[in-house]
Design an enzyme around this catalytic site. Structure first.
Site, short mmCIF file in Angstrom:
data_model
loop_
_atom_site.label_atom_id
_atom_site.label_comp_id
_atom_site.label_asym_id
_atom_site.label_seq_id
_atom_site.Cartn_x
_atom_site.Cartn_y
_atom_site.Cartn_z
CG ASN A 199 1.97 1.51 4.79
OD1 ASN A 199 3.12 1.89 4.94
ND2 ASN A 199 1.42 1.37 3.58
CE LYS A 212 -7.20 1.40 3.78
NZ LYS A 212 -5.92 1.83 4.40
CB CYS A 260 -4.08 -1.47 4.64
SG CYS A 260 -3.34 -1.55 6.28
CG ASN A 274 -4.75 3.93 0.37
OD1 ASN A 274 -4.05 3.32 -0.43
ND2 ASN A 274 -4.56 3.91 1.68
CD GLU A 297 -5.23 4.84 5.70
OE1 GLU A 297 -5.76 4.60 4.60
OE2 GLU A 297 -4.82 3.95 6.46
CD GLU A 303 -2.29 1.27 2.95
OE1 GLU A 303 -1.65 0.78 3.91
OE2 GLU A 303 -3.41 1.79 3.10
N1 CDV Z 1 -3.14 1.49 6.54
C1 CDV Z 1 -4.10 0.93 7.30
O1 CDV Z 1 -5.22 0.72 6.85
N2 CDV Z 1 -3.76 0.63 8.57
C2 CDV Z 1 -4.70 0.10 9.53
C3 CDV Z 1 -4.38 0.51 10.93
C4 CDV Z 1 -4.68 1.92 11.19
C5 CDV Z 1 -5.21 -0.27 11.94
C6 CDV Z 1 -4.76 -1.42 9.46
O2 CDV Z 1 -5.88 -1.96 9.43
O3 CDV Z 1 -3.71 -2.08 9.49
#
Ligand code: CDV
Length: 315
Positions: free
Chosen positions: A198, A128, A173, A111, A147, A47
């Site tokens: 991330n 996303k 993510c 994203n 975010e 990501e």
């Molecule tokens: N980049 C993300 O989406 N990170 C989230 C954190 C904030 C919980 C994740 O679900 O890993």
């Protein structure tokens, strides 16, 4: 015809705030060369793979904020990656911050992840859906997770595309933590889900979860793979980036829910596995034969409401 696909999960270590796109693309190209040597056909990057994870800061300067987004893809800086991948006959999936102008002229910030076939043609861009974190500066945190200030949710839903000899979906993510993500794609027959992430190890709203980051990361992807009879490839940007430690542990997960390959470091590392897409049938046509066993008449609440609505207490 065999449906074995050799996949490389191209984990990245930290990217500094002042690293240029050119600096990063050199690293992406190095991982691509390793993939070529390992006879990989599809390489998956994390990501927001082109910059540092900028949502950790409450940025005020519009020019600086805009500097983290790509108004076009390929961009001049990423074109060498597109060219080298096509030359090598390797497809790729790449996460980036997208500045998208819709036909009505409105500019949107997503994203995003682009999926490119082995011949260089674009399969799809996924945006996303589940945007985590918060919208306003929260000074009490060690670092921000803004975010929700920098991205709007993708409007297109979870697509599944015929590509790489199978049916391929994408998530980014936080999407991986929600069972609906996998099931919506499962209902299109998905056989391979690609996911960059991330994940800071420290979770400010409940630090009790910090020690469980590794467990939760694999738990959700392994469950999603098994319950939908699909391969899942989870790829991290890990290590200590601008003082924030993020989870690495990239993994390639089989339709059985088993991890078949995983990263050993928290830096740039290529994790490779040969993925038999026909393995999905063992689950899709038996225990998780959706058409035979699912009971959608009892699942209405899943789309009818957002939050939990407890039953009325008895009078
Ligand atoms: N980049 C993300 O989406 N990170 C989230 C954190 C904030 C919980 C994740 O679900 O890993």
């Amino acid at each position: 015809m065999t449906r074995e696909l050799r996949i490389g999960a191209a984990q990245l270590g930290p990217i500094a705030r002042n690293d240029s796109r050119a600096d990063v693309v050199v690293r992406l190209l190095d991982l691509l060369s390793q993939a070529e040597a390992a006879e990989v056909e599809l390489i998956v990057y994390p990501e927001l793979a082109l910059t540092t994870f900028f949502p950790r800061w409450h940025l005020e300067d519009d020019d600086e904020i805009l500097s983290f987004y790509e108004p076009s893809m390929p961009s001049p800086e990423t074109k060498p990656l597109f060219d080298a991948a096509a030359e090598a006959g390797i497809g790729f999936c790449l996460g980036y911050a997208e500045l998208h102008t819709s036909p009505d002229g409105k500019v949107h910030r997503y994203n995003s992840q682009i999926l490119v076939e082995r011949d260089g043609s674009t399969v799809a861009t996924f945006r996303k859906i589940h945007i985590p974190g918060h919208e306003h500066n929260e000074d009490w945190r060690e670092f921000q997770h803004l975010e929700r200030r920098y991205f709007e949710p993708g409007p297109d839903g979870f697509g599944v595309w015929p590509a790489f000899g199978g049916l391929v979906g994408m998530m980014i993510c936080n999407d991986r933590r929600w069972p609906e993500t996998y099931r919506v794609m499962g209902l299109r027959g998905v056989e391979l889900i690609l996911c960059g992430y991330n994940t800071p190890i420290h979770y400010a709203p409940d630090p009790g979860q910090d020690r469980l980051q590794s467990f939760h990361n694999h738990l959700v992807m392994q469950a999603g793979a098994y319950q939908n009879g699909t391969w899942v490839v989870g790829v991290a940007k890990g290590g200590v980036e601008e003082g924030v430690h993020s989870l690495a542990e990239s993994a390639i997960i089989a339709p059985s829910g088993e991890i078949v390959a995983r990263a050993e470091t928290d830096g740039d590392e290529l994790v490779v596995a040969t993925c038999d897409l026909d393995w999905c049938r063992n689950y899709k046509e038996t225990l998780f034969d959706f058409d035979y066993y699912r009971m959608p008449e009892h699942y209405g609440r899943i789309t009818a409401q957002r939050g939990a609505v407890p039953p009325q207490e008895a009078p």
